[in-house]
Every structure is written in structure tokens, then in C-alpha cells.
Design an enzyme around this catalytic site. Structure first.
Site, PDB file in Angstrom:
ATOM      1  N   ASP A  59       0.853  -1.184   0.000  1.00  0.00           N
ATOM      2  CA  ASP A  59       0.000   0.000   0.000  1.00  0.00           C
ATOM      3  C   ASP A  59       0.891   1.236   0.000  1.00  0.00           C
ATOM      4  O   ASP A  59       1.924   1.275   0.670  1.00  0.00           O
ATOM      5  CB  ASP A  59      -0.929   0.018   1.217  1.00  0.00           C
ATOM      6  CG  ASP A  59      -2.018   1.071   1.092  1.00  0.00           C
ATOM      7  OD1 ASP A  59      -3.152   0.695   0.762  1.00  0.00           O
ATOM      8  OD2 ASP A  59      -1.737   2.269   1.310  1.00  0.00           O
ATOM      9  N   ASN A 130      -8.629   1.775  -7.593  1.00  0.00           N
ATOM     10  CA  ASN A 130      -8.550   2.427  -8.900  1.00  0.00           C
ATOM     11  C   ASN A 130      -8.286   1.390  -9.984  1.00  0.00           C
ATOM     12  O   ASN A 130      -7.661   0.357  -9.750  1.00  0.00           O
ATOM     13  CB  ASN A 130      -7.454   3.497  -8.902  1.00  0.00           C
ATOM     14  CG  ASN A 130      -6.070   2.908  -8.782  1.00  0.00           C
ATOM     15  OD1 ASN A 130      -5.435   2.568  -9.775  1.00  0.00           O
ATOM     16  ND2 ASN A 130      -5.575   2.750  -7.550  1.00  0.00           N
ATOM     17  N   CYS A 185     -15.320   6.274  -3.382  1.00  0.00           N
ATOM     18  CA  CYS A 185     -15.703   6.467  -1.985  1.00  0.00           C
ATOM     19  C   CYS A 185     -15.492   7.916  -1.551  1.00  0.00           C
ATOM     20  O   CYS A 185     -16.153   8.400  -0.630  1.00  0.00           O
ATOM     21  CB  CYS A 185     -14.899   5.530  -1.090  1.00  0.00           C
ATOM     22  SG  CYS A 185     -15.233   3.781  -1.388  1.00  0.00           S
ATOM     23  N   CYS A 243      -9.240  -9.064 -27.074  1.00  0.00           N
ATOM     24  CA  CYS A 243      -8.735  -8.649 -25.754  1.00  0.00           C
ATOM     25  C   CYS A 243      -7.211  -8.695 -25.747  1.00  0.00           C
ATOM     26  O   CYS A 243      -6.616  -9.751 -26.021  1.00  0.00           O
ATOM     27  CB  CYS A 243      -9.284  -9.559 -24.651  1.00  0.00           C
ATOM     28  SG  CYS A 243      -8.588  -9.165 -23.028  1.00  0.00           S
TER      29      CYS A 243
END
Length: 341
Positions: A59, A130, A185, A243
Site C-alpha cells: 500500500d 482504482n 468512496c 482482448c
């Protein structure tokens, strides 16, 4: 399996689809959680308590008071000290289960470091917020034939799906990069219960994978509104023939480009600028330099400087968050002025 281990996981072992053999498989498993926010903290708690042998997570952010409403591993002290989420989470999780390996990485997952961060893992869990990072995870997972367990939550709505190389279409087959985005959020809010539900679905699907019950994996996109009480499942379609990830195997998110080093943190008026290669910054030296032009606060994990009506947040790995603007051009100008391009 000794008596202590059996006792610890006894209720999980009694669940027939797991049993003793499944518990042994969990102990030998290695997973990566990307993002240690709302989804990531719940996911990490489930995986650590279940006895997964290695739980690694990454993170880039630090704890703020607005996180405490839904990010279950953090407390007020973490927020007041601006502790990086990966550090705070690692501390808490090691108190929950000291018999497994827990690795928290303070950093931003990029095409430049994903090989190192994901080395040796068997499964990737989505705790991010994201689609730029999600497409990166998706491309890496399909290139390396690793299951990718997707989840998302905003307001009172949640979504969850499994993307399994060779068995299901990938994330790009469901949504294109140009269509990614929408509510966050930070713009629409979120209630904590919806986070728990999404992460619990993710954790359950992860356990199925890790104990060898892959035939039990759900092959639908689950969508629900917890406030309205609406649930629906949509069968995943066949892969798109064009794809770039699961059919053409070009994996566009894994290509290194300069633009990938500049990230807009959606809804937060924050631009992050990362170096092409990991740095080893002396934050004390940066404190001396930046306190000549603004108010500076140094913690053991980061440096915050108030300059030009924005806040610079510097990390030891060379990342800088410019808080107070959504304009990339302005963020780059401030970065060049105080850090140097």
C-alpha cells in the site's frame, strides 16, 4: 499438524470442504493483497486468521482519520502519527497470528516492481481503489497464470468476480480502460458493511482456490446494493476476441512508460509522482532542505511539508504525493520546483 495448530483452526477444519488437508494447503500458500484500505484490511484479517502461510500486501498511503470508519486494522494513534497503512497493518496482524509470515510493503505497485512484489505468490486479492492498478494486476495475473480475485465497493453497492487464467475472461473483457472510472468512496461515500460483504465474498473465493476446491469457484459477476437489499449474478461472457490480455497476450499495463509514474488518486485532490527506480531517501536531509520554504513535519515513516498552498508528502522510496491539486501540470511544476525532475 500439532495440537496447538489443530486447536487454533479447529472450527475451520471441521468445515468439510476444508478439513485437515485443506488446512495444510493453506499453511503452504502464499498470497498478495494489493491495497490495505477498506477491502484490504478485511481481506488481510480473514487470510491471516485462516492460517495462510504467507500474507504479503502493498500500500502506498498512510492512515488518516477518515479511514477509521471502515478500515478495520487501524486506530486513532495510527492516524495521529500518519503511520503508513502497510506498517500499521503488519503490526496488528502479527499480534493476531504469529505463526505465519506477514509482509507489509510501503510502496506503489507499478509495472516496474510488480515482478518483485508478486514473486512466488499463488493468488492476488484486489484491495485497491482504482482501475489503473486493477488493469496492472489483471495483466500480470493472466501473463503468469495466477488467479485474480476482484472486488469493489462504493456507497452501498458492491461487486465481486473471479478472473482465472484459462477458465474465465479477464477484467479487460468486462470493462475497457476508457470506460473505467465513475463514482469513488471519496465522492459518493461508502458504508462499512458493504466493504465487509465484498471482502468476505473475495476471501471465500480465495479459500476455495487455496484449498484446491476450484470447481466450487463462482463463475459470475456478483453485484448488489446492500442498502436496497438487491442482489444479482451475471454470468461472465466468453473472452473478447481482441482482448489484449487474455487473447492477444500483449499485456499493455506491464509496459513501462513515463506516464505510469504519475498517478492521480481519484477523488482526493492528490497527484503521486514516483521515480522510475526505487530510491533510498534521507528524510532528515529533506527536512532541512524543505523547512526553509514551508512548515515541515517528520515522522519515522514520511515527511510532510506545507508549501505553495499544497502539501508534499515524501516517502523513503522516493515517492511524493502532492495534496491539494488534481492538475497534473501543476503537480509536476511543484515537484520540479521543490524536488527536481
Amino acid at each position: 499438524m500439532n495440537d496447538f495448530t489443530y486447536e487454533r483452526y479447529s472450527r475451520q477444519i471441521l468445515f468439510a470442504p476444508i478439513g485437515e488437508e485443506g488446512q495444510r494447503r493453506l499453511a503452504q500458500s502464499r498470497i498478495l493483497i494489493v491495497g490495505m484500505g477498506a477491502l484490504g484490511t478485511v481481506l488481510a484479517s480473514h487470510m491471516v486468521r485462516a492460517g495462510v502461510g504467507l500474507v504479503r500486501f502493498i500500500d502506498r498511503d498512510f492512515v488518516e482519520y477518515s479511514n477509521l470508519q471502515r478500515q478495520i486494522l487501524f486506530d486513532e494513534q495510527d492516524a495521529s502519527e500518519h503511520v503508513p497503512k502497510a506498517v500499521a497493518a503488519e503490526r496488528k496482524l502479527k499480534q493476531i497470528n504469529s505463526s505465519i509470515e506477514i509482509e507489509g510493503i510501503v510502496g506503489d505497485l507499478t509495472a516496474a516492481n510488480i515482478d518483485e512484489v508478486a514473486e512466488g505468490v499463488q493468488l492476488i486479492l484486489d484491495g485497491t481503489d482504482n482501475f489503473q492498478t486493477r488493469f496492472l494486476i489483471n495483466d500480470y495475473a493472466f501473463k503468469n497464470k495466477i488467479p485474480y480475485i476482484y472486488g469493489g465497493a462504493v456507497a452501498s453497492r458492491g461487486m465481486q468476480a473471479n478472473f482465472i487464467p484459462g477458465q474465465t475472461p479477464c477484467l479487460r473483457c468486462l470493462i475497457t480502460e476508457s470506460a473505467a472510472g465513475g463514482e469513488t468512496c471519496d465522492t459518493s461515500g461508502v458504508i462499512s458493511p458493504v466493504v465487509d460483504v465484498v471482502a468476505s465474498y473475495q476471501a471465500t473465493e480465495a479459500l476455495k482456490c487455496l484449498v484446491g476446491q476450484k470447481e466450487a469457484l463462482r463463475t459470475t459477476l456478483l453485484s448488489f446494493d446492500l442498502w436496497e437489499g438487491r442482489f444479482q449474478q451475471i454470468q461472465l461472457n466468453k473472452p473478447k476476441k481482441d482482448c489484449p490480455t487474455c487473447q492477444l497476450h500483449t499485456y499493455p499495463a506491464l509496459k513501462l512508460e513515463d506516464d505510469s509514474l504519475i498517478t492521480s488518486l481519484c477523488g482526493r485532490q492528490t497527484i503521486q509522482i514516483s521515480p522510475a527506480k526505487k530510491q533510498n531517501w534521507d528524510l532528515a536531509a529533506w527536512k532541512t532542505r524543505l523547512e526553509k520554504v514551508g512548515r515541515v513535519q517528520l515522522t519515522p515513516f514520511l515527511l510532510r511539508a506545507e508549501v505553495d498552498d499544497v502539501r508534499l508528502v515524501l516517502f523513503p522510496d522516493g515517492r511524493v504525493m502532492i495534496q491539494g491539486t488534481e492538475e497534473v501540470a501543476r503537480a509536476k511544476a511543484i515537484y520540479a520546483k521543490y524536488i527536481g525532475m
